[in-house]
Design a protein around this motif. Structure first.
Motif, PDB file in Angstrom:
ATOM      1  N   MET A  65       0.848  -1.167   0.000  1.00  0.00           N
ATOM      2  CA  MET A  65       0.000   0.000   0.000  1.00  0.00           C
ATOM      3  C   MET A  65       0.893   1.229   0.000  1.00  0.00           C
ATOM      4  SD  MET A  65      -3.037   1.329   0.185  1.00  0.00           S
ATOM      5  CE  MET A  65      -4.018  -0.099   0.577  1.00  0.00           C
ATOM      6  N   ASP A  66       0.854   1.978  -1.072  1.00  0.00           N
ATOM      7  CA  ASP A  66       1.596   3.229  -1.123  1.00  0.00           C
ATOM      8  C   ASP A  66       0.834   4.258  -0.292  1.00  0.00           C
ATOM      9  OD1 ASP A  66       2.922   5.625  -1.790  1.00  0.00           O
ATOM     10  OD2 ASP A  66       3.452   4.818  -3.741  1.00  0.00           O
ATOM     11  N   LEU A  67       1.538   4.979   0.542  1.00  0.00           N
ATOM     12  CA  LEU A  67       0.881   5.970   1.382  1.00  0.00           C
ATOM     13  C   LEU A  67       0.493   7.218   0.617  1.00  0.00           C
ATOM     14  CD1 LEU A  67       3.022   5.721   4.625  1.00  0.00           C
ATOM     15  CD2 LEU A  67       0.952   4.482   3.993  1.00  0.00           C
ATOM     16  N   GLN A  68       1.143   7.478  -0.508  1.00  0.00           N
ATOM     17  CA  GLN A  68       0.899   8.686  -1.290  1.00  0.00           C
ATOM     18  C   GLN A  68       0.040   8.384  -2.510  1.00  0.00           C
ATOM     19  OE1 GLN A  68       2.006  11.665  -0.152  1.00  0.00           O
ATOM     20  NE2 GLN A  68       2.905  10.601   1.590  1.00  0.00           N
ATOM     21  N   LEU A  69      -1.195   7.988  -2.301  1.00  0.00           N
ATOM     22  CA  LEU A  69      -2.109   7.712  -3.411  1.00  0.00           C
ATOM     23  C   LEU A  69      -2.787   9.009  -3.854  1.00  0.00           C
ATOM     24  CD1 LEU A  69      -3.823   4.498  -2.000  1.00  0.00           C
ATOM     25  CD2 LEU A  69      -2.023   4.627  -3.725  1.00  0.00           C
ATOM     26  N   PRO A  70      -3.177   9.100  -5.112  1.00  0.00           N
ATOM     27  CA  PRO A  70      -3.904  10.293  -5.544  1.00  0.00           C
ATOM     28  C   PRO A  70      -5.308  10.315  -4.932  1.00  0.00           C
ATOM     29  CG  PRO A  70      -3.681   8.725  -7.356  1.00  0.00           C
ATOM     30  CD  PRO A  70      -2.918   8.169  -6.185  1.00  0.00           C
ATOM     31  N   GLU A  71      -5.676  11.441  -4.372  1.00  0.00           N
ATOM     32  CA  GLU A  71      -7.022  11.693  -3.863  1.00  0.00           C
ATOM     33  C   GLU A  71      -7.366  11.023  -2.543  1.00  0.00           C
ATOM     34  OE1 GLU A  71     -10.134  11.511  -6.785  1.00  0.00           O
ATOM     35  OE2 GLU A  71      -8.727  11.993  -8.379  1.00  0.00           O
ATOM     36  N   ILE A  72      -6.567  10.075  -2.052  1.00  0.00           N
ATOM     37  CA  ILE A  72      -6.842   9.437  -0.767  1.00  0.00           C
ATOM     38  C   ILE A  72      -5.534   8.922  -0.183  1.00  0.00           C
ATOM     39  CG2 ILE A  72      -7.318   7.168  -1.754  1.00  0.00           C
ATOM     40  CD1 ILE A  72      -9.539   6.868   0.396  1.00  0.00           C
ATOM     41  N   SER A  73      -5.465   8.917   1.114  1.00  0.00           N
ATOM     42  CA  SER A  73      -4.273   8.410   1.789  1.00  0.00           C
ATOM     43  C   SER A  73      -4.289   6.886   1.804  1.00  0.00           C
ATOM     44  CB  SER A  73      -4.262   8.927   3.233  1.00  0.00           C
ATOM     45  OG  SER A  73      -3.414   8.156   4.038  1.00  0.00           O
ATOM     46  N   GLY A  74      -3.136   6.289   1.630  1.00  0.00           N
ATOM     47  CA  GLY A  74      -3.028   4.845   1.731  1.00  0.00           C
ATOM     48  C   GLY A  74      -3.442   4.348   3.110  1.00  0.00           C
ATOM     49  N   GLU A 120      -5.883   5.656   4.887  1.00  0.00           N
ATOM     50  CA  GLU A 120      -7.349   5.618   4.858  1.00  0.00           C
ATOM     51  C   GLU A 120      -7.845   4.348   4.180  1.00  0.00           C
ATOM     52  OE1 GLU A 120      -9.405   9.319   3.712  1.00  0.00           O
ATOM     53  OE2 GLU A 120      -7.403  10.228   3.807  1.00  0.00           O
ATOM     54  N   VAL A 121      -7.203   3.968   3.090  1.00  0.00           N
ATOM     55  CA  VAL A 121      -7.574   2.744   2.390  1.00  0.00           C
ATOM     56  C   VAL A 121      -7.339   1.544   3.302  1.00  0.00           C
ATOM     57  CG1 VAL A 121      -7.096   1.255   0.412  1.00  0.00           C
ATOM     58  CG2 VAL A 121      -7.099   3.735   0.122  1.00  0.00           C
ATOM     59  N   THR A 122      -6.228   1.549   4.011  1.00  0.00           N
ATOM     60  CA  THR A 122      -5.921   0.458   4.933  1.00  0.00           C
ATOM     61  C   THR A 122      -6.964   0.363   6.031  1.00  0.00           C
ATOM     62  OG1 THR A 122      -3.556   0.608   4.484  1.00  0.00           O
ATOM     63  CG2 THR A 122      -4.209  -0.458   6.539  1.00  0.00           C
ATOM     64  N   TYR A 123      -7.336   1.498   6.637  1.00  0.00           N
ATOM     65  CA  TYR A 123      -8.387   1.485   7.653  1.00  0.00           C
ATOM     66  C   TYR A 123      -9.647   0.817   7.112  1.00  0.00           C
ATOM     67  CZ  TYR A 123      -6.039   4.938  10.722  1.00  0.00           C
ATOM     68  OH  TYR A 123      -5.176   5.594  11.560  1.00  0.00           O
ATOM     69  N   ILE A 176      -1.203  -6.321   4.650  1.00  0.00           N
ATOM     70  CA  ILE A 176      -0.898  -5.075   3.947  1.00  0.00           C
ATOM     71  C   ILE A 176       0.473  -4.584   4.372  1.00  0.00           C
ATOM     72  CG2 ILE A 176      -1.546  -2.658   3.611  1.00  0.00           C
ATOM     73  CD1 ILE A 176      -4.450  -3.503   4.114  1.00  0.00           C
ATOM     74  N   ILE A 177       1.321  -4.323   3.381  1.00  0.00           N
ATOM     75  CA  ILE A 177       2.640  -3.748   3.612  1.00  0.00           C
ATOM     76  C   ILE A 177       2.600  -2.311   3.102  1.00  0.00           C
ATOM     77  CG2 ILE A 177       5.095  -3.855   3.057  1.00  0.00           C
ATOM     78  CD1 ILE A 177       4.624  -6.890   2.467  1.00  0.00           C
ATOM     79  N   GLY A 207      -3.311  -0.371  10.875  1.00  0.00           N
ATOM     80  CA  GLY A 207      -3.601  -1.778  10.655  1.00  0.00           C
ATOM     81  C   GLY A 207      -2.658  -2.458   9.682  1.00  0.00           C
ATOM     82  N   CYS A 208      -1.698  -1.716   9.153  1.00  0.00           N
ATOM     83  CA  CYS A 208      -0.733  -2.337   8.241  1.00  0.00           C
ATOM     84  C   CYS A 208       0.060  -3.404   8.980  1.00  0.00           C
ATOM     85  CB  CYS A 208       0.221  -1.298   7.668  1.00  0.00           C
ATOM     86  SG  CYS A 208      -0.548  -0.225   6.439  1.00  0.00           S
TER      87      CYS A 208
END
Length: 78
Positions: A1-10, A12-15, A28-29, A47-48
């Motif tokens: 999971m890249d932390l610098q995703l466009p439009e959303i934080s990685g 947030e996606v992990t949560y 998830i790494i 949660g990573c």
């Protein structure tokens, strides 16, 4: 999971993935090219299951994947 995703934080996606019972057990790494003080703590709190700063060292990355897969396998067997 890249932390610098466009439009959303990685994070947030992990949560979201960890909150959903259908995806919560997927390891998830987190990765980032811009680690800052406290980054790893925030990553763990999200949660990573693992973390590697970029550039990623392939051997260590594959070892981390293997360890997470083995942990996941042991959890399903137990």
């Amino acid at each position: 999971m890249d932390l610098q995703l466009p439009e959303i934080s990685g994070l947030e996606v992990t949560y979201s993935l960890k909150a959903d019972s259908d995806t919560s057990s997927i390891p998830i790494i987190a990765t980032t090219a811009y680690p800052l003080y406290g980054t790893e703590e925030k990553i763990r709190e999200s949660g990573c299951d693992g973390y590697m700063a970029k550039p990623i060292a392939l051997t260590e990355f594959l070892e981390l994947i293997e360890s997470l897969m083995m942990r996941s396998l042991r959890a399903h067997v137990a």
